[in-house]
Design a protein around this motif. Structure first.
Motif: not given
Length: 215
Positions: A83, A90-91
């Protein structure tokens, strides 16, 4: 379970294509990359027993990479790095972490009891290494299913299927080489070979994905 680990990478790529393939490929073997480095330094230990069925590795001490809390820590760290440094959604970052942790799950299936449930605690492992034919069938079967899912995803995006064929063929060739060559009893040589193999797979994943986009 060498190629079996890569099934998680290909499955993640099919489920969350926004993550670069190389990140998933590195993630699925991140625990073993760290393990290779730690056995070179002597922080983790192994020996080789060629009388054993299946894998000849006797994994004596590897709490920092292959214990349950150790694997969870590597997975969480991978999410944060994906990230913050790679700027993945985020996924996709979470999928990278799940792929990292999948390594411990796959090892639980095949390892003899050498995976600590906590630091210095009980060691577990279902021991499929003791049954080489079913173990290899499981690994290749998982890879085939994940490769089919990745191919389907590329098809829905009108992308070429040759990266799937090229990368999976490379993995199968690497698996065959690993089966034919005896395990190196020298920890430094074994660790260096393991790290090199995983990094070559990562580089190839980046190459085939980039060439696939170009095509």
């Amino acid at each position: 379970m060498f190629v079996g680990h890569y099934a998680a990478a290909l499955a993640a790529k099919s489920a969350e294509p926004r993550g670069p393939l190389w990140t998933y490929v590195l993630a699925c073997q991140l625990v073993d990359v760290a393990w290779g480095g730690l056995i070179i330094t002597g922080a983790e230990r192994l020996s080789v027993d060629h009388s054993l069925p299946g894998s000849a590795l006797v994994l004596e001490h590897m709490p920092y990479t292959h214990s349950l809390p150790g694997a969870l820590a590597w997975a969480v760290g991978a999410v944060i790095l994906a990230k913050l440094i790679l700027r993945l959604p985020w996924r996709a970052a979470v999928f990278v972490g799940l792929v990292v942790f999948s390594h411990w799950i796959a090892d639980f299936l095949v390892h003899r009891p050498d995976l600590e449930l906590w630091f210095g605690g009980e060691k577990v492992g279902l021991g499929l290494w003791n049954y080489p034919v079913p173990e290899q069938a499981l690994a290749i079967g998982l890879l085939a299913l994940a490769a089919a899912a990745w191919a389907w995803r590329r098809g829905t995006l009108n992308q070429s299927l040759w990266p799937v064929l090229a990368f999976v063929s490379f993995l199968l060739a690497l698996q065959i080489v690993g089966l034919l060559l005896p395990a190196n009893p020298d920890p430094v040589g074994l660790g260096a070979t393991a790290i090199a193999s995983y990094l070559v797979a990562t580089a190839l994943a980046a190459l085939v994905e980039r060439r696939g986009r170009a095509v």
